[in-house]
Design an enzyme around this catalytic site. Structure first.
Site, PDB file in Angstrom:
ATOM      1  N   GLN A 132       0.829  -1.202   0.000  1.00  0.00           N
ATOM      2  CA  GLN A 132       0.000   0.000   0.000  1.00  0.00           C
ATOM      3  C   GLN A 132       0.860   1.248   0.000  1.00  0.00           C
ATOM      4  O   GLN A 132       0.546   2.251  -0.647  1.00  0.00           O
ATOM      5  CB  GLN A 132      -0.930   0.005   1.216  1.00  0.00           C
ATOM      6  CG  GLN A 132      -1.898   1.180   1.283  1.00  0.00           C
ATOM      7  CD  GLN A 132      -3.001   1.098   0.240  1.00  0.00           C
ATOM      8  OE1 GLN A 132      -3.274   0.020  -0.299  1.00  0.00           O
ATOM      9  NE2 GLN A 132      -3.649   2.211  -0.038  1.00  0.00           N
ATOM     10  N   SER A 167      -5.631   1.372   5.267  1.00  0.00           N
ATOM     11  CA  SER A 167      -6.453   0.808   4.198  1.00  0.00           C
ATOM     12  C   SER A 167      -7.195  -0.443   4.649  1.00  0.00           C
ATOM     13  O   SER A 167      -6.626  -1.318   5.302  1.00  0.00           O
ATOM     14  CB  SER A 167      -5.577   0.455   2.993  1.00  0.00           C
ATOM     15  OG  SER A 167      -6.325  -0.248   2.013  1.00  0.00           O
ATOM     16  N   GLU A 230     -17.167   4.631  -4.202  1.00  0.00           N
ATOM     17  CA  GLU A 230     -16.485   3.541  -4.898  1.00  0.00           C
ATOM     18  C   GLU A 230     -17.446   2.362  -5.079  1.00  0.00           C
ATOM     19  O   GLU A 230     -17.551   1.497  -4.212  1.00  0.00           O
ATOM     20  CB  GLU A 230     -15.239   3.086  -4.131  1.00  0.00           C
ATOM     21  CG  GLU A 230     -14.149   4.146  -4.049  1.00  0.00           C
ATOM     22  CD  GLU A 230     -12.855   3.616  -3.444  1.00  0.00           C
ATOM     23  OE1 GLU A 230     -12.836   2.434  -3.022  1.00  0.00           O
ATOM     24  OE2 GLU A 230     -11.869   4.364  -3.397  1.00  0.00           O
ATOM     25  N   HIS A 233     -15.990  -1.284  -4.476  1.00  0.00           N
ATOM     26  CA  HIS A 233     -15.319  -1.647  -3.235  1.00  0.00           C
ATOM     27  C   HIS A 233     -16.326  -2.247  -2.245  1.00  0.00           C
ATOM     28  O   HIS A 233     -17.200  -1.551  -1.734  1.00  0.00           O
ATOM     29  CB  HIS A 233     -14.657  -0.406  -2.630  1.00  0.00           C
ATOM     30  CG  HIS A 233     -13.834  -0.696  -1.405  1.00  0.00           C
ATOM     31  ND1 HIS A 233     -12.470  -0.559  -1.378  1.00  0.00           N
ATOM     32  CD2 HIS A 233     -14.183  -1.106  -0.163  1.00  0.00           C
ATOM     33  CE1 HIS A 233     -12.018  -0.876  -0.169  1.00  0.00           C
ATOM     34  NE2 HIS A 233     -13.043  -1.214   0.587  1.00  0.00           N
TER      35      HIS A 233
END
Length: 262
Positions: A132, A167, A230, A233
């Site tokens: 990430q 994240s 999103e 997601h």
């Protein structure tokens, strides 16, 4: 004459039988007071309505859950991952990784979508903190190269990507997913808000909850999630939690606040 007499006798006999049967039916018929049938019908309707109300209350009641439950862990721009747990991860056939506890519901969702003519495709699953960091820095550097300051570049990148350690992808409970048709036609812009209006995007928004997944970053909730909309997601929370969250148009943050109050 004899024939006519015989026919008349038979006719009278038949009529007599019918008359006696009718009298017996009238005499032995159960007596129902006036208005009773209407009262019974009203009672049945009342019971049906009450049953529907009870079912609705059950579906609307807040599911049981603890903030410490593995499937309700909160990770985001304002909530850093406490510990990167890799022992629960498993590798899929495509080489990507997910928490092994969500593989079955994930697979079931893929099968259900396929039965409806939609071939879902995993774009991204688990990401390590180090990976990430690589992605985040690459995006920041790309903007700096285009003329943005470092501060401005990080601010822009944070709108669609989180800093390392913040994240959800670190948990293995979340993934980015689209369908094969979208992937074939929009390779250069795979993760786009426009995906929400596709058949695959709409299928996920409607059915993912049935397998325990929620649309993690819904439209209009950016101030709460701190992440832009999103439609690709999705995050695992469990079926009961997912259905409640989606039915009440909540974010995970809002849902966990409700659980705190119980």
């Amino acid at each position: 004459m004899k024939l006519k007499k015989i026919i008349a006798t038979i006719t009278m006999s038949v009529l007599g039988v019918i008359l006696i049967y009718g009298i017996n039916r009238f005499v032995t018929r159960e007596y129902v007071p006036k208005g009773t049938k209407e009262a019974i019908a009203a009672k049945i309707n009342t019971l049906n309505e009450q049953e529907q109300i009870n079912e609705k209350k059950v579906s609307e009641s807040l599911p049981e859950g603890e903030l410490t439950d593995w499937n309700l862990v909160l990770v985001g721009p304002s909530h850093k991952l406490k510990e990167e747990a890799t022992e629960t991860l498993t590798t899929l056939d495509n080489g990507m990784m997910l928490d092994h506890r969500i593989v079955d519901p994930y697979s079931q969702m893929l099968i259900a979508a396929q039965e409806d003519g939609i071939d879902l495709m995993l774009v991204s699953g688990y990401r390590s903190i180090s990976y990430q960091e690589q992605i985040f820095n690459e995006n920041v550097n790309a903007l700096i190269y285009q003329g943005e300051s470092e501060v401005s570049a990080k601010k822009i990148v944070k709108q669609t990507s989180t800093e390392p350690g913040y994240s959800e992808h670190h948990t293995g409970l979340t993934f980015d997913i689209v369908d094969q048709d979208w992937s074939n036609n929009f390779t250069d812009n795979l993760l786009s808000e426009a995906y929400a209006e596709t058949r695959g995007g709409k299928w996920l928004a409607t059915h993912a909850r049935e397998y325990g997944f929620i649309l993690r970053y819904p439209k209009g909730k950016e101030e709460i999630t701190e992440i832009s909309f999103e439609p690709w997601h999705y995050r695992y929370v469990g079926i009961e939690h997912a259905k409640y969250i989606e039915a009440h148009q909540l974010t995970l943050e809002e849902y966990l606040d409700l659980l705190k109050e119980t």
